[in-house]
Design a protein around this motif. Structure first.
Motif, PDB file in Angstrom:
ATOM      1  N   ILE A 102      22.461  83.572  52.696  1.00 22.98           N
ATOM      2  CA  ILE A 102      22.480  82.296  53.412  1.00 22.98           C
ATOM      3  C   ILE A 102      23.344  82.408  54.662  1.00 22.98           C
ATOM      4  O   ILE A 102      24.367  83.097  54.655  1.00 22.98           O
ATOM      5  N   ASP A 103      22.922  81.750  55.751  1.00 22.49           N
ATOM      6  CA  ASP A 103      23.742  81.708  56.964  1.00 22.49           C
ATOM      7  C   ASP A 103      24.949  80.810  56.727  1.00 22.49           C
ATOM      8  O   ASP A 103      24.877  79.860  55.944  1.00 22.49           O
ATOM      9  N   ALA A 104      26.023  81.094  57.442  1.00 24.37           N
ATOM     10  CA  ALA A 104      27.269  80.357  57.230  1.00 24.37           C
ATOM     11  C   ALA A 104      27.385  79.115  58.120  1.00 24.37           C
ATOM     12  O   ALA A 104      28.354  78.374  58.025  1.00 24.37           O
ATOM     13  N   ASP A 105      26.393  78.889  58.989  1.00 24.43           N
ATOM     14  CA  ASP A 105      26.537  77.804  59.968  1.00 24.43           C
ATOM     15  C   ASP A 105      25.909  76.495  59.501  1.00 24.43           C
ATOM     16  O   ASP A 105      25.733  75.565  60.285  1.00 24.43           O
ATOM     17  N   LEU A 106      25.524  76.427  58.220  1.00 27.16           N
ATOM     18  CA  LEU A 106      24.946  75.230  57.592  1.00 27.16           C
ATOM     19  C   LEU A 106      23.561  74.875  58.124  1.00 27.16           C
ATOM     20  O   LEU A 106      23.078  73.770  57.909  1.00 27.16           O
ATOM     21  N   GLN A 107      22.921  75.825  58.809  1.00 23.03           N
ATOM     22  CA  GLN A 107      21.516  75.592  59.173  1.00 23.03           C
ATOM     23  C   GLN A 107      20.628  75.752  57.945  1.00 23.03           C
ATOM     24  O   GLN A 107      19.574  75.134  57.850  1.00 23.03           O
ATOM     25  N   ASP A 108      21.058  76.620  57.015  1.00 19.88           N
ATOM     26  CA  ASP A 108      20.391  76.728  55.721  1.00 19.88           C
ATOM     27  C   ASP A 108      21.166  75.822  54.766  1.00 19.88           C
ATOM     28  O   ASP A 108      22.345  76.055  54.520  1.00 19.88           O
ATOM     29  N   ASP A 206      14.025  71.603  55.475  1.00 22.88           N
ATOM     30  CA  ASP A 206      14.263  71.236  56.872  1.00 22.88           C
ATOM     31  C   ASP A 206      15.479  71.986  57.354  1.00 22.88           C
ATOM     32  O   ASP A 206      16.558  71.861  56.777  1.00 22.88           O
ATOM     33  N   ARG A 207      15.298  72.759  58.407  1.00 20.60           N
ATOM     34  CA  ARG A 207      16.413  73.518  58.946  1.00 20.60           C
ATOM     35  C   ARG A 207      17.232  72.611  59.852  1.00 20.60           C
ATOM     36  O   ARG A 207      16.721  72.074  60.818  1.00 20.60           O
ATOM     37  N   ALA A 208      18.501  72.449  59.502  1.00 18.98           N
ATOM     38  CA  ALA A 208      19.369  71.555  60.278  1.00 18.98           C
ATOM     39  C   ALA A 208      19.759  72.205  61.601  1.00 18.98           C
ATOM     40  O   ALA A 208      19.639  73.415  61.768  1.00 18.98           O
ATOM     41  N   ALA A 209      20.230  71.393  62.526  1.00 14.67           N
ATOM     42  CA  ALA A 209      20.801  71.944  63.756  1.00 14.67           C
ATOM     43  C   ALA A 209      22.161  72.533  63.389  1.00 14.67           C
ATOM     44  O   ALA A 209      22.793  72.115  62.418  1.00 14.67           O
ATOM     45  N   ARG A 210      22.599  73.520  64.155  1.00 15.11           N
ATOM     46  CA  ARG A 210      23.944  74.056  63.954  1.00 15.11           C
ATOM     47  C   ARG A 210      24.943  72.925  64.118  1.00 15.11           C
ATOM     48  O   ARG A 210      24.868  72.180  65.096  1.00 15.11           O
ATOM     49  N   THR A 211      25.911  72.782  63.225  1.00 16.97           N
ATOM     50  CA  THR A 211      26.882  71.703  63.374  1.00 16.97           C
ATOM     51  C   THR A 211      28.002  72.111  64.321  1.00 16.97           C
ATOM     52  O   THR A 211      28.572  71.291  65.022  1.00 16.97           O
TER      53      THR A 211
END
Ligand code: UDP
Ligand code: MG
Length: 227
Positions: A102-108, A206-211
């Motif tokens: 999983i990516d760490a940027d909360l896009q996943d 749904d892939r979120a935008a990078r926070t």
């Protein structure tokens, strides 16, 4: 100091997350991922964080997490080796029966783990991979290059490579053992996993935008992944 690897047994779940300059969002990612991991695997999980040569406080935060939480394993790469090699280091380090990349940027979204886990159980799947329903907050250029990238990869031989799937996936130890035994030097993880076969199922999200922070896959690096 990171934990001594040999002291660990096989947990039910390993989470593997590559991090490059994620100081702004890492604590929040850790918090949400921990809640999702505990809801799924109780306390029987490990959290493998890779620091890919960050120039910000990412490593300082990781070492702090290691001190606070025995589930966390932190690996400091010798320099910035890039996303794919950072994941690879994590895949060799982790010990779990099931592995979430999983990516760490909360896009996943970490919360998708519960659905992935359930689907893996009910369908006896070896891999459950995330497929993006939409790309919120991403520029036209990013969306365009991503689309082009997948079509191109399918054309040059990865016939089964699912479009709109990144490396966000849950897989079994038997898949990981095969992956880790593959000799490729220039590793393209999602292509290699898809090549392995066995039972691989998509799950939509749904892939979120990078926070926080910015994408570290500008056009040049996307091209680098192909070449
Ligand atoms: N990442 C990394 N090394 C890099 C670039 C990115 O470890 O050289 C990590 C990053 O911290 C994130 C994941 O890989 O957890 C995906 O990177 P990014 O968000 O930049 O890619 P995108 O979402 O734009 O495809
Ligand atoms: Mg991202």
């Amino acid at each position: 100091m990171p934990v001594v690897l040999d002291a660990r047994v096989s947990p039910r779940l390993s989470i593997v997350a590559p991090c490059y300059n994620e100081e702004a969002g890492l604590e929040e990612f850790y918090r949400r991922m921990t809640v999702a991991a505990q809801a799924t695997a109780g306390s029987d999980y490990e959290f493998v964080l890779l620091n890919d040569g960050s120039s910000d406080r990412t490593w300082a935060i990781m070492t702090d997490l290691v001190r606070r939480d025995p589930h966390v394993v932190a690996v400091n790469l010798a320099r910035r080796h890039g996303h794919q090699l950072a994941i690879t280091a994590g895949l060799y380090t982790c010990r779990g029966e099931r592995i979430l990349m999983i990516d760490a940027d909360l896009q996943d979204p970490p919360e998708l783990l519960a659905d992935m886990w359930r689907l893996m159980d009910s369908a006896e799947a070896d891999v459950v991979y995330g497929v993006r329903r939409q790309r919120e907050g991403e520029t036209m250029l990013k969306r365009g290059t991503a689309a082009l990238f997948y079509r191109l990869m399918q054309r040059i031989g990865h016939a089964d490579l699912p479009a709109d799937a990144g490396d966000f996936r849950l897989m079994t130890r038997r898949v990981l053992d095969i992956l880790n035994s593959m000799p490729e030097q220039h590793r393209f993880i999602r292509g290699m996993v898809s090549w392995i076969g066995l039972r691989q199922l998509p799950i939509q999200y749904d892939r979120a935008a990078r926070t926080t922070g910015a994408s570290n896959y500008p056009l040049a690096r996307m091209i680098g992944l192909v070449g």
